[in-house]
Design a protein around this motif. Structure first.
Motif, PDB file in Angstrom:
ATOM      1  N   PRO A 224      29.065  59.460  72.517  1.00 20.75           N
ATOM      2  CA  PRO A 224      28.343  59.062  74.082  1.00 20.75           C
ATOM      3  C   PRO A 224      27.275  60.597  74.042  1.00 20.75           C
ATOM      4  O   PRO A 224      28.137  61.700  73.917  1.00 20.75           O
ATOM      5  CB  PRO A 224      29.631  59.337  74.907  1.00 20.75           C
ATOM      6  CG  PRO A 224      30.521  59.669  74.278  1.00 20.75           C
ATOM      7  CD  PRO A 224      30.807  60.044  73.027  1.00 20.75           C
ATOM      8  N   VAL A 225      26.486  60.084  74.049  1.00 18.92           N
ATOM      9  CA  VAL A 225      25.581  61.347  74.105  1.00 18.92           C
ATOM     10  C   VAL A 225      25.109  61.365  75.493  1.00 18.92           C
ATOM     11  O   VAL A 225      24.141  60.782  76.225  1.00 18.92           O
ATOM     12  CB  VAL A 225      24.444  60.402  73.204  1.00 18.92           C
ATOM     13  CG1 VAL A 225      23.164  61.984  73.680  1.00 18.92           C
ATOM     14  CG2 VAL A 225      24.748  60.756  72.175  1.00 18.92           C
ATOM     15  N   ILE A 226      25.804  62.518  76.004  1.00 16.27           N
ATOM     16  CA  ILE A 226      25.137  63.265  77.371  1.00 16.27           C
ATOM     17  C   ILE A 226      24.368  63.902  76.906  1.00 16.27           C
ATOM     18  O   ILE A 226      24.344  65.428  76.232  1.00 16.27           O
ATOM     19  CB  ILE A 226      26.077  62.833  78.351  1.00 16.27           C
ATOM     20  CG1 ILE A 226      26.923  62.083  77.910  1.00 16.27           C
ATOM     21  CG2 ILE A 226      26.338  63.395  79.552  1.00 16.27           C
ATOM     22  CD1 ILE A 226      28.264  62.189  77.158  1.00 16.27           C
ATOM     23  N   ALA A 227      23.183  64.045  78.134  1.00 17.10           N
ATOM     24  CA  ALA A 227      22.130  65.713  77.688  1.00 17.10           C
ATOM     25  C   ALA A 227      22.424  67.085  78.195  1.00 17.10           C
ATOM     26  O   ALA A 227      23.690  66.664  79.219  1.00 17.10           O
ATOM     27  CB  ALA A 227      20.158  65.092  78.219  1.00 17.10           C
ATOM     28  N   GLY A 228      22.546  67.800  77.019  1.00 17.70           N
ATOM     29  CA  GLY A 228      23.288  69.028  78.015  1.00 17.70           C
ATOM     30  C   GLY A 228      24.490  69.211  77.755  1.00 17.70           C
ATOM     31  O   GLY A 228      25.429  69.867  77.586  1.00 17.70           O
TER      32      GLY A 228
END
Ligand code: SF4
Ligand code: SF4
Length: 302
Positions: A224-228
């Motif tokens: 799951p790619v979450i900015a920051g």
């Protein structure tokens, strides 16, 4: 057929991102992690939940009169339920004319669930798809999961299990004997940051991934790619190296999307994920480019 039952909160048909081809995804209720970005908050709690949507209430008192346990009250702040005495009988959900009570989760037996998903056999046969057990964390209901996957295997249905990997190793390995594909989440490589954002360290998850790799079962890593949070190059490279070391079939990149706000509101839960943002197109492209150095099969969305 066994009389085992599970608590599930949804069955989603024609799912295209929960494994190969057309899937029917069963969402198991309850999860030992508490990821800040979770977009399935109804899968966090293990028990069935009855929600009271106060803003819909028109004050007719029908539910108060019909509640067999007499645990509802109409207050100036809206409808209130004594959670400790509520028997989860669902009468209120059926009697309220304004649909101000809503249940999430239900018990289902192995036979009933197999009969339900058997309706989709023609789609599985045509597309090469199958069922995916997701959640929540399906490994938290292991006896049911084992019996259900065994029954699906007997019908020749392809079986995928979507897991956080946070479970006793013996449970995971037993489930592996009746599973055709694992969708294995890798959220963060740094254990302290993993604990900060999910509530648990990643030590058991990674030792389980190693044990699963040794079985030779097909695995896809899901990020799951979450900015920051986990988009930095160091984390992405470490994840890619882990995937390469485990000789996984591929890597699925799942961009965060802030779509769960309404679900959290209904459940009266705090949505910490609303503080996050989706990765930009540029960042996503860079992440894919890096991961392709470790795997020939990198997909956005799974
Ligand atoms: S039945 Fe529905 S509308 Fe009527 S009092 Fe109960 S919650 Fe409100
Ligand atoms: S679920 Fe049943 S016991 Fe609980 S509040 Fe509704 S009617 Fe009453």
């Amino acid at each position: 057929m066994t009389a085992l039952a599970a608590t599930i909160f949804a069955i989603k048909r024609y799912a295209l991102h929960d494994g190969p081809h057309i899937r029917t995804t069963i969402f198991f209720k309850g999860c030992p992690l508490a990821c800040h970005w979770c977009h399935n908050p109804e899968g966090m709690d293990f028990k069935v939940e009855i929600l009271s949507l106060t803003e819909k209430c028109v004050g007719c008192r029908e539910c108060l009169e019909k509640c067999p346990a007499q645990v509802l009250q109409l207050t100036p702040d809206g409808i209130r339920r004594d959670e400790n005495r509520c028997t989860l009988c669902r009468t209120c959900t059926l009697t309220c004319p304004a649909l101000a009570h809503e249940a999430t989760g239900r018990q289902i037996g192995v036979g009933e669930l197999v009969a339900e998903i058997s309706k989709d056999l023609p789609f599985f046969d045509q597309s090469g798809g199958g069922i995916t057990c997701s959640g929540g964390e399906p490994l938290c209901q292991p006896e049911f999961l084992y019996a259900f996957l065994t029954a699906c295997g007997a019908l020749g249905i392809h079986r995928a299990v979507d897991t956080s990997g946070f479970a006793p190793t013996e449970t995971l390995l037993r489930i592996a004997t009746v599973t055709d594909l694992f969708l294995f989440d890798v959220k963060l490589m740094d254990s302290k940051r993993h604990e900060l954002y999910t509530g648990v360290t990643n030590n058991m998850i990674f030792s389980n991934l190693k044990a699963l790799t040794a079985t030779g079962k097909p695995i896809r890593i899901r990020i799951p790619v979450i900015a920051g949070v986990n988009t930095d190059e160091e984390n992405i490279r470490a994840t890619g190296a882990l995937a390469a070391g485990c000789r996984v079939e591929g890597i699925d990149v799942l961009p965060y999307h802030p779509s769960a706000t309404a679900k959290y509101r209904k459940l009266n839960k705090i949505y910490q994920g609303k503080l996050f943002t989706a990765p930009s197109g540029e960042s996503l492209a860079r992440i894919v480019e890096i991961l392709q150095q470790y795997s020939d099969d990198v997909r956005i969305g799974g």
